[in-house]
Design a protein around this motif. Structure first.
Motif, PDB file in Angstrom:
ATOM      1  N   GLU B  60       0.831  -1.198   0.000  1.00 30.35           N
ATOM      2  CA  GLU B  60       0.000   0.000   0.000  1.00 30.35           C
ATOM      3  C   GLU B  60       0.871   1.256   0.000  1.00 30.35           C
ATOM      4  O   GLU B  60       1.975   1.267   0.534  1.00 30.35           O
ATOM      5  CB  GLU B  60      -0.898   0.025   1.241  1.00 30.35           C
ATOM      6  CG  GLU B  60      -2.181  -0.728   1.045  1.00 30.35           C
ATOM      7  CD  GLU B  60      -3.131  -0.561   2.237  1.00 30.35           C
ATOM      8  OE1 GLU B  60      -4.327  -0.627   2.007  1.00 30.35           O
ATOM      9  OE2 GLU B  60      -2.640  -0.361   3.373  1.00 30.35           O
ATOM     10  N   PHE B  61       0.362   2.297  -0.592  1.00 29.07           N
ATOM     11  CA  PHE B  61       0.968   3.616  -0.502  1.00 29.07           C
ATOM     12  C   PHE B  61       0.161   4.390   0.527  1.00 29.07           C
ATOM     13  O   PHE B  61      -0.985   4.727   0.273  1.00 29.07           O
ATOM     14  CB  PHE B  61       0.921   4.308  -1.871  1.00 29.07           C
ATOM     15  CG  PHE B  61       1.758   5.553  -1.924  1.00 29.07           C
ATOM     16  CD1 PHE B  61       3.053   5.523  -2.450  1.00 29.07           C
ATOM     17  CD2 PHE B  61       1.262   6.757  -1.457  1.00 29.07           C
ATOM     18  CE1 PHE B  61       3.803   6.672  -2.502  1.00 29.07           C
ATOM     19  CE2 PHE B  61       2.030   7.909  -1.493  1.00 29.07           C
ATOM     20  CZ  PHE B  61       3.313   7.880  -2.030  1.00 29.07           C
ATOM     21  N   VAL B  62       0.766   4.568   1.702  1.00 27.51           N
ATOM     22  CA  VAL B  62       0.007   5.154   2.802  1.00 27.51           C
ATOM     23  C   VAL B  62       0.477   6.588   3.023  1.00 27.51           C
ATOM     24  O   VAL B  62       1.664   6.877   3.001  1.00 27.51           O
ATOM     25  CB  VAL B  62       0.220   4.351   4.112  1.00 27.51           C
ATOM     26  CG1 VAL B  62      -0.585   4.930   5.254  1.00 27.51           C
ATOM     27  CG2 VAL B  62      -0.103   2.893   3.880  1.00 27.51           C
ATOM     28  N   VAL B  63      -0.460   7.462   3.181  1.00 24.50           N
ATOM     29  CA  VAL B  63      -0.129   8.841   3.515  1.00 24.50           C
ATOM     30  C   VAL B  63      -0.697   9.148   4.891  1.00 24.50           C
ATOM     31  O   VAL B  63      -1.874   8.913   5.129  1.00 24.50           O
ATOM     32  CB  VAL B  63      -0.669   9.825   2.482  1.00 24.50           C
ATOM     33  CG1 VAL B  63      -0.451  11.260   2.919  1.00 24.50           C
ATOM     34  CG2 VAL B  63      -0.027   9.587   1.135  1.00 24.50           C
ATOM     35  N   ILE B  64       0.184   9.601   5.782  1.00 16.30           N
ATOM     36  CA  ILE B  64      -0.318  10.007   7.104  1.00 16.30           C
ATOM     37  C   ILE B  64      -0.245  11.526   7.140  1.00 16.30           C
ATOM     38  O   ILE B  64       0.822  12.111   6.963  1.00 16.30           O
ATOM     39  CB  ILE B  64       0.539   9.408   8.230  1.00 16.30           C
ATOM     40  CG1 ILE B  64       0.481   7.868   8.176  1.00 16.30           C
ATOM     41  CG2 ILE B  64       0.096   9.934   9.589  1.00 16.30           C
ATOM     42  CD1 ILE B  64       1.386   7.157   9.156  1.00 16.30           C
TER      43      ILE B  64
END
Lengths: 1042, 259
Positions: B60-64
């Motif tokens: 996954e490409f996760v953005v926080i």
């Protein structure tokens, strides 16, 4: 209050970064302490020395004259402008027996106030046969207080010409300001060097003139000895004393000449008197002799006439005897005739008687017959005629008898007379014999008397001739009488006095190099620390600037920070250093000058001030420059991270052969080293300095030990040196050589000449030993002449002399050059130097007997015997020496081990210095490494944190840093070896005392020790760093670049 | 500044990466359960992270996202093994990271985590290639440094020092360094924070491509809400807590996003 926030920030800054503040404080303190302390040691040594001499009321100027000094001279000196007062004193060098050794003792009179001896034990001498002995000598000899010593002059003169007695009782031990260290000076007697001194009361001297005058210079006591001010003042006054020298010399000359001339004319008169006396005596003797001869001759004549008389008498007596004998014969004939007559008479009487009877018978017969009657008648008539005839004959006989007896009587008296005459003759003969004897005796006496008289006359004439010649000589001498020479000296003439000043100079030389390095490092570090601090606070500076603070207010904080740390550090360092370092150093030198017990350590503000100013300047300028650099930029620019430093390729990358083989941890390390050049330089300098200091410390020890090892193991291979008695006969001297050679422990012995001489190059003069071996062939067995560097062995030849290295350097001569030997009898002699050889203790000039003869114009008089023992140990050497000393031909013995002791003494003084060096080196190493590592770590916190984030283990991170440190330590060590080598050479040459050359070597083990210690210091610091690295927070990596 | 000109060239040089997606389904590759981080400042307790729980799937490409001080960085630190949580559990690929000791944590960072810093944190003394090799040196199964650098578009600048590279190029080196370790998780802390717009976009594009092409799980922390649409999963953090989490079935390419 204006800018209270800024002020608050300032104090908070110090509190928050107390470590940094303290590190600057301590670095500056150590640097200043070392710098000012070592530097102050030099003046403090001078102050301490000065105080000692002031306390002893030490003379400033000494005047010695070749002909003694009178009270007039003393007052003349006193009248010189600048002389406070002067005192006359006596001194002489004598020989003294100590056990079997003959030592040379310098006897000095105690001066009224000056040159006060320091009583060490017992009491000072009071009576003229008491003395106080050199405490240093007493300590090493068997003498004790209460012992008596007997002095002899060591020359042809009688000791009592100089001293009132030759026997002195030791009442105490003293040290003298004249002899502050081991040396006791040189002399003309014994083996040429003085072994000890004694103080005696003035009355002990029998001289009528002083031998020297001591003077105090006005105002000199207030000046510090060993300084130019003092020297200038004294030499100024010394020049004034020199100015009256001519006049006083003349005066003394006149006096002495007048005295001598009076003596000469006295002598001349005496000779004249003696001559007259001799003449008179001669005449008298001649008359007396003539008279005696006359008498003798008269006696002879008398005797002779007596003799001839005697002869006549003898002849007469013989005639008389003959007459008497004849008479006797006549008498006897007469007697015989008489007797015959008597016989015939008797016969006739018988006939008569017969006739008478017949008659009577006839008458009686009555016959009266005629016949009868006729017969009767006839008878009767016959009787009658018979009777008449008988009576007639009787008468005739009686007459003859009377005649005969008177003749006999006459003869008898004649015999008697004859006998008396004979007796007289015998007497006369005896008389003559005794007369002759007497006469012979008389002649004998006469001749003896004559011979005696002649001998006496001849003798008297000889004496007169002698006396006349002496007189002539004396007159000649008076004519040639050398003018008295005054020698005016200052204190520099005292043994070891200048060496103290030189030691102070040496201290200054050391002080100019060592602490400067130390200080430089300290300054560099505080400078880096401050620069770093400013750089670290770039953002803060930007913020202040953005808030509108002026540049000076912002810079003020950092300047103030640096100022406070540096000033407090300097003050603390100076207060500490200027007391402690001089104390240690002066105490260390106290081993050499053990009686100089004064310690004067004032604060020398100028050095402290200099150090503080330098520290302050370097830190403040660095801070200012750093601040200036930052403040120059715009506030916004400051808020942004600085442009990262350019990574750059290093030279090594151009060598792909090596570079490719390095893993890039090494690559990174190497690039880092090059990138942080300042750090590289400073670390290398710091570690190098540490290494160098320790190398110097160890090296000093090596070099000094080298003296013993090389001097007595490689160069001088003998164990003892017997000095022969100059007064002993040749037989006695050769007896000593034979005795030494015969000893079972002696491996070899050789005769030689060993004497102290003065050599120079025309400018400076030094006392050195001249050594001339009798047998140049065997000389290398006892003394090896070699080159220090190449170890090439040299041999003595007749082409030139061999000079030892240190003296060659002092005189600046090289092989082929010529030096001058100053000789009192022969004047200056030029000596060509063939080679220069290695030597450490003392100075020697070696030459072959042939070369000596060429130079001196006479054969050397051998006066010493060197010997070596089989096992080369002290006991053997001493036993041999003691045995030799029992012989009259031996004067004294010196042993190699005694000299070794001297070296040990020196070593003792330097041991402490070495310890100080090593401790300082250690401190330097710690401070430098810790600080630089600290800076390195804070500077690279981000990088290290990143590595941690990337997953480097702690030890890997540590190694990343350590790799550089290892390289730096290695580089520093290499640099330190070079620096230490140079520094060691410098120090060795600087601390050398004149009579000794130290080795120039550093043992391999010292390199190893110094290196290991450096590595150990480095390891300890790096060990401490490990924890610091471990504490680095990875979050640092997320922060923006500051 | 000639960054624009240079950027054009870089963009051209980025190879086309094919899209590979969704292979790992719904399994919980990274799982945070009640993670709490409390800092004690003297008497005061600060809850930087308060009871955060979320899961991320592999690839996954996760953005926080979240505002400053919301606790994003703390979460990142805990995820990256740079910090330990005061409470709760973090499970990465089935391993309980919260139970690790310091050494294990280092190993975790070494093997499993690739980190991209806001300020690149390159070792200034090493060339681009060497900076990548620096990371490779310590891990077990690294990729070839040159390949990776080529992949991030720096094939021609291998031997340049960081100071000779632009910010974007430096960040590419940083990404290459992280990628070359072949980590399980690529953590990026404000990767565009110090970059200009275009460069920032290019970097995000690179990260997205890496995720898509290599199936790398990428977690980007940013305060820039604008890039939210490009994420497979978007996590909002506010005051130390997850305020909102959404999955995006159709993430857009960064090229289509403007801000």
């Amino acid at each position: 209050m204006k800018k209270r926030a800024l002020r608050k920030d300032f104090y908070m800054e110090i509190r928050r970064s107390l470590g940094r503040f303290l590190s600057i404080f301590f670095i500056v303190a150590i640097g200043c302490a070392f710098f000012s302390g070592i530097r102050a040691s030099e003046p403090d040594m001078r102050y301490s020395g000065d105080e000692y001499f002031d306390n002893k009321n030490m003379m400033d100027i000494q005047v010695i004259s070749t002909m003694g000094l009178t009270d007039d001279d003393v007052s003349a000196v006193e009248d010189v402008d600048g002389i406070e007062y002067a005192e006359g004193g006596y001194s002489t060098d004598v020989l003294c027996a100590d056990g079997a050794n003959q030592i040379v003792v310098h006897v000095m009179s105690m001066l009224p106030t000056m040159n006060r001896a320091q009583l060490e034990d017992g009491r000072l001498p009071e009576k003229e046969d008491e003395c106080a002995l050199d405490v240093d000598y007493l300590a090493e000899s068997d003498l004790e207080i209460g012992d008596t010593v007997i002095f002899s002059s060591g020359t042809d003169d009688d000791i009592t010409d100089t001293l009132v007695t030759d026997t002195f009782t030791i009442t105490g031990t003293v040290s003298s300001p004249n002899y502050i260290s081991f040396q006791r000076g040189s002399t003309m007697i014994g083996n040429g060097s003085v072994n000890a001194f004694v103080y005696v009361p003035e009355e002990s001297f029998a001289l009528d003139v002083y031998t020297e005058i001591y003077a105090q210079v006005e105002g000199a006591a207030d000046l510090t000895a060993f300084t130019d001010k003092y020297d200038d003042r004294v030499s100024e006054v010394l020049a004034s004393v020199e100015a009256i020298k001519g006049e006083r010399q003349d005066a003394r000359y006149e006096e002495v000449t007048a005295e001598a001339e009076a003596a000469v004319s006295d002598a001349r008169q005496q000779i004249a008197d003696a001559e007259t006396e001799l003449e008179e005596g001669k005449a008298e003797a001649e008359t007396e002799l003539a008279e005696a001869r006359q008498q003798l001759e008269n006696a002879q004549a008398e005797l002779d006439s007596g003799k001839s008389e005697l002869e006549t008498s003898k002849a007469q007596i013989e005639t008389n005897r003959k007459q008497l004998t004849d008479s006797q014969a006549e008498v006897e004939q007469g007697t015989a005739d008489l007797n015959a007559n008597i016989d015939s008479l008797n016969a006739r009487i018988d006939q008569l008687n017969a006739a008478k009877e017949q008659y009577n018978a006839l008458a009686a017969s009555g016959q009266a017959d005629d016949v009868t009657m006729a017969a009767l008648q006839a008878l009767y008539e016959q009787i009658q005629s018979g009777e008449a005839a008988v009576a007639q004959a009787q008468a005739q006989i009686n007459a003859a008898k009377a005649r005969l007896s008177s003749a006999q009587e006459q003869i008898n008296s004649g015999w008697q007379q004859l006998e008396a005459g004979q007796q007289q003759i015998a007497d006369a003969e005896a008389e003559i014999t005794s007369g002759e004897q007497e006469l012979a005796k008389g002649w004998e006496e006469y001749y003896a008397g004559e011979a005696e008289a002649q001998a006496e006359i001849a003798d008297g004439e000889q004496k007169i001739a002698d006396a006349e010649r002496e007189l002539a000589d004396a007159q000649e001498e008076i004519k040639n009488l050398e003018r008295p020479e005054w020698y005016v000296y200052d204190r520099n003439n005292l043994p070891d006095y200048t060496s103290y000043g030189e030691n102070a100079d040496r201290m200054r030389a050391i002080g100019e190099v060592f602490p400067v390095i130390f200080f430089l490092v300290a300054a560099l570090i505080s400078l880096t620390t401050m620069t770093r601090m400013v750089e670290e606070q770039r953002t803060l500076i930007g913020t202040f600037k953005a808030l509108g603070y002026e540049k000076h207010s912002i810079a003020g904080k950092y300047m103030g920070y640096a100022l406070l740390a540096t000033v407090t550090g300097s003050v603390a360092g100076i207060l500490f250093g200027e007391k402690v370092f001089p104390y240690i150093i002066i105490n260390a030198y106290g081993i050499m000058y053990q009686h100089m017990n004064e310690l004067s350590i004032p604060y020398n503000v100028q050095y402290g001030f200099g150090a503080a100013a330098a520290a302050l300047a370097s830190t403040l300028i660095a801070t200012f420059l750093a601040c200036f650099r930052e403040l120059k930029e715009q506030a916004a620019e400051l808020m942004r991270p600085p442009t990262p430093k350019q990574g750059q390729r290093v030279l090594l990358e151009r060598v792909p052969f090596i570079w490719k083989r390095l893993n890039f941890s090494w690559k990174a390390s190497i690039r880092n080293l090059v990138r942080y050049k300042k750090r590289l330089f400073m670390t290398v300098f710091g570690i190098g300095g540490c290494m160098a200091l320790m190398l110097v410390g160890f090296g000093l020890k090596d070099s000094i030990f080298a003296i013993v090892d090389i001097q007595y193991g490689e160069i001088q291979l003998y164990d003892g040196n017997v000095i022969l008695n100059g007064d002993a006969s040749e037989e006695e001297k050769s007896e000593v050589l034979a005795a030494v050679e015969a000893d079972k422990d002696v491996e070899g012995a050789a005769e030689g000449l060993l004497t102290q001489i003065t050599v120079g190059n025309g400018e400076e003069w030094h006392d050195i030993y001249l050594s001339v071996p009798k047998d140049a062939e065997s000389f290398p067995e006892y003394t090896v002449l070699q080159d220090r560097v190449t170890n090439e062995e040299y041999f003595l030849d007749d082409e030139g002399a061999v000079l030892t290295e240190k003296m060659a350097k002092e005189l600046d001569v090289e092989p082929g050059d010529t030096i001058t030997v100053r000789d009192e009898d022969r004047g200056d002699i030029s000596v060509k130097i063939g080679t220069v050889c290695e030597n450490y203790m003392g100075h020697y000039l070696y030459m072959t007997p042939a070369f000596y003869e060429e130079a001196y114009g006479e054969k050397p008089e051998y006066n010493s015997i060197v010997y070596k023992t089989a096992d080369r140990n002290t006991e053997e050497a001493e036993r041999v020496g003691e045995a030799a000393l029992k012989l009259p031909g031996a004067l004294s013995v010196s042993y190699t081990t005694d000299l070794e002791e001297q070296v040990d003494n020196m070593l003792g003084a330097l041991d402490l210095v070495i310890v100080v060096l090593i401790i300082s080196a250690g401190m330097l190493a710690f401070v430098v490494l810790y600080n630089l590592n600290n800076i390195a770590i804070t500077e690279r916190k981000r990088e290290l944190a990143t590595l941690k984030v990337l997953g480097f283990y702690n030890n890997e991170v540590t190694m990343y840093v350590y790799r550089e440190n290892i390289v730096l330590t290695m580089l520093g060590s290499v640099f330190g070896v070079l620096m230490g080598w140079v520094l060691h050479r410098f120090i060795i040459v600087t601390v050398e005392i004149e009579s000794v050359m130290f080795g120039r070597n550093i043992d391999f083990s010292s390199f190893v020790f110094a290196f290991l210690l450096t590595v150990a210091f480095s390891c300890i610091v790096n060990g401490a760093m490990y924890f610091k690295l471990k504490k680095i927070d990875m979050v640092e990596s997320l922060k923006s670049v500051e | 500044m000639n960054i624009g000109i240079r950027l054009g060239r870089i963009l051209v040089s980025v190879p086309f990466l094919t899209y590979v997606s969704g292979e790992y389904g719904m399994e919980e590759f990274v799982k945070l359960q009640n993670i709490t981080k409390i800092y004690k400042m003297g008497e005061v307790e600060i809850r930087a992270v308060d009871n955060i729980s979320f899961s991320i799937q592999k690839g996954e490409f996760v953005v926080i996202v979240g505002p400053s001080g919301a606790g994003k960085t703390t979460v990142l630190n805990i995820l990256g093994g740079m910090d330990t949580a005061t409470g709760g559990a973090l499970v990465v690929d089935g391993e309980d990271v919260t139970a690790y000791n310091a050494r294990q944590l280092t190993g975790y960072r070494r093997e499993d985590i690739g980190f991209v810093f806001q300020f690149y944190n390159l070792v200034p003394n090493l060339t681009a290639l060497e900076n990548v090799e620096l990371a490779l040196q310590i891990c077990k199964d690294p990729l070839d440094a040159r390949e990776v650098l080529k992949e991030v578009g720096l094939g021609s600048r291998l031997d340049n020092f960081p100071a000779q590279l632009s910010g974007g190029e430096q960040q590419r080196v940083s990404i290459a360094r992280a990628l070359a370790k072949n980590p399980k998780l690529l953590l990026c802390d404000e990767p565009t924070g110090a970059l200009d717009y275009n460069t920032g976009k290019a970097i995000l594009k690179l990260l997205q491509n890496m995720c898509r092409e290599r199936g790398m799980t990428v977690i980007v922390i940013t305060h820039n809400q604008a890039i939210a649409p490009m994420a497979d999963r978007l996590i909002h953090i506010k005051n130390g807590q997850v305020s909102q989490m959404e999955t995006n079935e159709h993430p857009v390419s960064i090229d289509e996003i403007e801000w």
